[in-house]
Write a protein that holds these residues in place. Sequence first.
Motif, PDB file in Angstrom:
ATOM      1  N   LEU A  79      -1.564   4.609   9.319  1.00 12.47           N
ATOM      2  CA  LEU A  79      -2.683   4.286   8.436  1.00 12.47           C
ATOM      3  C   LEU A  79      -3.860   5.232   8.711  1.00 12.47           C
ATOM      4  O   LEU A  79      -4.154   5.552   9.859  1.00 12.47           O
ATOM      5  CB  LEU A  79      -3.124   2.842   8.652  1.00 12.47           C
ATOM      6  CG  LEU A  79      -2.099   1.784   8.212  1.00 12.47           C
ATOM      7  CD1 LEU A  79      -2.416   0.432   8.838  1.00 12.47           C
ATOM      8  CD2 LEU A  79      -2.070   1.676   6.683  1.00 12.47           C
TER       9      LEU A  79
ATOM     10  N   LEU B 231      -9.827   1.442   3.346  1.00  9.80           N
ATOM     11  CA  LEU B 231      -8.724   0.904   4.147  1.00  9.80           C
ATOM     12  C   LEU B 231      -9.259   0.150   5.360  1.00  9.80           C
ATOM     13  O   LEU B 231      -8.809  -0.962   5.663  1.00  9.80           O
ATOM     14  CB  LEU B 231      -7.802   2.027   4.610  1.00  9.80           C
ATOM     15  CG  LEU B 231      -6.785   1.579   5.671  1.00  9.80           C
ATOM     16  CD1 LEU B 231      -5.675   0.770   5.048  1.00  9.80           C
ATOM     17  CD2 LEU B 231      -6.244   2.731   6.469  1.00  9.80           C
TER      18      LEU B 231
ATOM     19  N   TYR C 193      -4.630   6.128   1.948  1.00  4.64           N
ATOM     20  CA  TYR C 193      -4.530   5.089   2.986  1.00  4.64           C
ATOM     21  C   TYR C 193      -3.647   5.594   4.129  1.00  4.64           C
ATOM     22  O   TYR C 193      -3.586   4.974   5.189  1.00  4.64           O
ATOM     23  CB  TYR C 193      -3.900   3.828   2.409  1.00  4.64           C
ATOM     24  CG  TYR C 193      -4.822   2.951   1.594  1.00  4.64           C
ATOM     25  CD1 TYR C 193      -5.911   3.472   0.901  1.00  4.64           C
ATOM     26  CD2 TYR C 193      -4.589   1.587   1.486  1.00  4.64           C
ATOM     27  CE1 TYR C 193      -6.734   2.666   0.133  1.00  4.64           C
ATOM     28  CE2 TYR C 193      -5.402   0.770   0.720  1.00  4.64           C
ATOM     29  CZ  TYR C 193      -6.479   1.308   0.049  1.00  4.64           C
ATOM     30  OH  TYR C 193      -7.286   0.493  -0.708  1.00  4.64           O
TER      31      TYR C 193
ATOM     32  N   TYR D 246      -4.056   5.264  -3.136  1.00  2.24           N
ATOM     33  CA  TYR D 246      -3.351   4.678  -2.001  1.00  2.24           C
ATOM     34  C   TYR D 246      -2.743   5.736  -1.080  1.00  2.24           C
ATOM     35  O   TYR D 246      -2.482   5.461   0.094  1.00  2.24           O
ATOM     36  CB  TYR D 246      -2.285   3.694  -2.483  1.00  2.24           C
ATOM     37  CG  TYR D 246      -2.892   2.397  -2.961  1.00  2.24           C
ATOM     38  CD1 TYR D 246      -3.189   1.375  -2.064  1.00  2.24           C
ATOM     39  CD2 TYR D 246      -3.220   2.212  -4.303  1.00  2.24           C
ATOM     40  CE1 TYR D 246      -3.777   0.190  -2.493  1.00  2.24           C
ATOM     41  CE2 TYR D 246      -3.808   1.037  -4.744  1.00  2.24           C
ATOM     42  CZ  TYR D 246      -4.088   0.027  -3.839  1.00  2.24           C
ATOM     43  OH  TYR D 246      -4.680  -1.143  -4.264  1.00  2.24           O
TER      44      TYR D 246
ATOM     45  N   TRP E 272       0.828  -1.210   0.000  1.00  3.13           N
ATOM     46  CA  TRP E 272       0.000   0.000   0.000  1.00  3.13           C
ATOM     47  C   TRP E 272       0.865   1.264   0.000  1.00  3.13           C
ATOM     48  O   TRP E 272       0.580   2.212  -0.720  1.00  3.13           O
ATOM     49  CB  TRP E 272      -0.909   0.032   1.231  1.00  3.13           C
ATOM     50  CG  TRP E 272      -1.910  -1.069   1.316  1.00  3.13           C
ATOM     51  CD1 TRP E 272      -2.400  -1.836   0.291  1.00  3.13           C
ATOM     52  CD2 TRP E 272      -2.563  -1.535   2.509  1.00  3.13           C
ATOM     53  NE1 TRP E 272      -3.305  -2.741   0.767  1.00  3.13           N
ATOM     54  CE2 TRP E 272      -3.431  -2.579   2.122  1.00  3.13           C
ATOM     55  CE3 TRP E 272      -2.503  -1.162   3.851  1.00  3.13           C
ATOM     56  CZ2 TRP E 272      -4.235  -3.261   3.044  1.00  3.13           C
ATOM     57  CZ3 TRP E 272      -3.294  -1.838   4.775  1.00  3.13           C
ATOM     58  CH2 TRP E 272      -4.143  -2.868   4.362  1.00  3.13           C
TER      59      TRP E 272
ATOM     60  N   ASN F  66     -10.442   6.491   6.202  1.00  5.67           N
ATOM     61  CA  ASN F  66     -10.695   5.954   4.867  1.00  5.67           C
ATOM     62  C   ASN F  66     -11.465   4.634   4.997  1.00  5.67           C
ATOM     63  O   ASN F  66     -10.916   3.629   5.463  1.00  5.67           O
ATOM     64  CB  ASN F  66      -9.367   5.730   4.140  1.00  5.67           C
ATOM     65  CG  ASN F  66      -9.546   5.254   2.708  1.00  5.67           C
ATOM     66  OD1 ASN F  66     -10.428   4.451   2.421  1.00  5.67           O
ATOM     67  ND2 ASN F  66      -8.706   5.739   1.809  1.00  5.67           N
TER      68      ASN F  66
ATOM     69  N   LYS G 272     -10.414  -3.251   4.503  1.00  5.24           N
ATOM     70  CA  LYS G 272      -9.297  -4.163   4.222  1.00  5.24           C
ATOM     71  C   LYS G 272      -8.665  -4.670   5.524  1.00  5.24           C
ATOM     72  O   LYS G 272      -8.274  -5.836   5.615  1.00  5.24           O
ATOM     73  CB  LYS G 272      -8.251  -3.470   3.348  1.00  5.24           C
ATOM     74  CG  LYS G 272      -8.719  -3.276   1.911  1.00  5.24           C
ATOM     75  CD  LYS G 272      -7.603  -2.796   0.996  1.00  5.24           C
ATOM     76  CE  LYS G 272      -8.103  -2.708  -0.445  1.00  5.24           C
ATOM     77  NZ  LYS G 272      -7.033  -2.330  -1.395  1.00  5.24           N
TER      78      LYS G 272
END
Length: 557
Positions: A170, A177, A125, A122, A110, A174, A180
């Motif tokens: 991070l 994200l 992220y 990205y 990422w 988002n 994930k």
Amino acid sequence: MNKKWWHDKVAYQIYPKSFLDTNGDGIGDLKGIISKLDYLKELGIDIIWLSPIYKSPFIDQGYDISDYYSIAKEFGTMEDFDELLSEAKKRNMYIIMDLVINHCSDQHEWFRKALADPDGEYADYFYFREGKNGNPPSNYRSYFGGSCWEPVPGTDKYYLHMFAKEQPDLNWENPILRQKLFDMVNWWLEKGLAGFRIDAIMNIKKDLDFPDFGPDGPDGLSGCWRMIESVDGIGELLDDLKKNTFEKYEAFTVAEAFNLNKSELNKFIGENGYFSTIFDFSAQCLSDGKHGWYDSPDITFKKWRETIINSQLDVQKVGFEANIIENHDEPRGVSRFLPEYARNADGTKMLGTISVLLRGIPFIYQGQEIGMQNAIWKSVDEFNDINTIDQYYIARKAGLNDTDALAACSKMSRDNARTPMQWDSSKNAGFTNGTPWLKVNSNYKLINVDTQEKDSDSVLNYYKKLLSVRKSDEYIETFTYGEFIPAYENTETVMAYYRVFNNKRILVIANFGKDTATVPVEYSFKHIILSNKGRSSLPTTSISLESCEVLVLECDN
């Protein structure tokens, strides 16, 4: 309170890199852990927490993860991990892993994609922000020293890292994200993982304006944690995490949650809290220096006693905390919480008894059960820990000479807990037949598992008795659900408390002083449950405790 499967369990933290090496590369591995499951079972362990074993460049000892779905080759393979899960299950033991989701490694796919396109998908992220007048976006100092902002090559942007620059934070705002991360957590739980220890989770909520704060050091920067402490809204993120992952699997979760306000405890570990439990770091925080390790205060017995008691009284109204003496981020407890005269087998047993029988989940760190102590460090070059090296240079810049800066780091370094596990008196303490990644503590011939297993009066065999008492049919409910009631608080050197449940009352009492301490009996006794000095006669009108003596007594009630 609804009873949960983990309430009466005892946990053990393994730092895999330093536990047991089976292939001679100087680094502990999963096969080494598998080979010691029977040792841990006999000790009385139910839950095993593994510090990070994911693929990583190991800038921060695996807390910089480059692939959440892979096992680092240094530790073995996914097949080895599956075998560990299977072998643990055969022994009715549970495996939990470290969950590091505030940040990842700069080698993660990422982040590499984010750097390749700083305006693309990205990049969001992470926290990419433009600088201000040629300077970083704000004046935050990272936990490991220096600015929290690192330039993005070829742009006027910076990215945020609250730890090392190789650990970009991070962006939890988002939703793509977040999903994930949830998918990854569920993938491990589907494999049969029992839960997670959750790293640095209080950092996931940021003030997206990233305002400056007044400088709190000679570098003109301000600790990044001041921004974290000033922002609201973390609860929504934690609730989202719980509902999308842990709750579905009845997972056991223990969070690293520093600086938590007492009023927030119920939200974190109450009946419907975000986590099963959080670590109680209140005693560890007593040695926090104002500017670093070099001005870290000594811990006095009375302050330590007051802190433990207050924490217990606050938490028992709400839920369970996880009680520790030490872990991979702290120096050894024997060297930290005991005065020099008590850093022996009796003192070690005493400290262990007070901790393990508190209300909450006992977490034992590898080597604690044999009384491992801080190492002797002869040079800053012997340290591996990124934080220790940073603290050494902070001390030097503050005017300390090499000897004093080294002494401060020797006392507080995380590497004290990371020296290899001391299995026997052979070369490298039986940890490896290669060259260990970090030096072995020089006292390994005196303090090791093999020697203690053969000595019925050893720290190790005492810990086995201690955990057996806590989990025995007769006392398990009292030590799990029993109320914590402090006792003899007006004494100079005695730490004591009752655990009371239904018709049982148990007194845990210890003398941390150098001289004998005597206190009046408050309840008559019917049984000595445990004694670290082999006492067999019941106290009647008074209790006299030798230096470093601890007793666990069942009261007539």
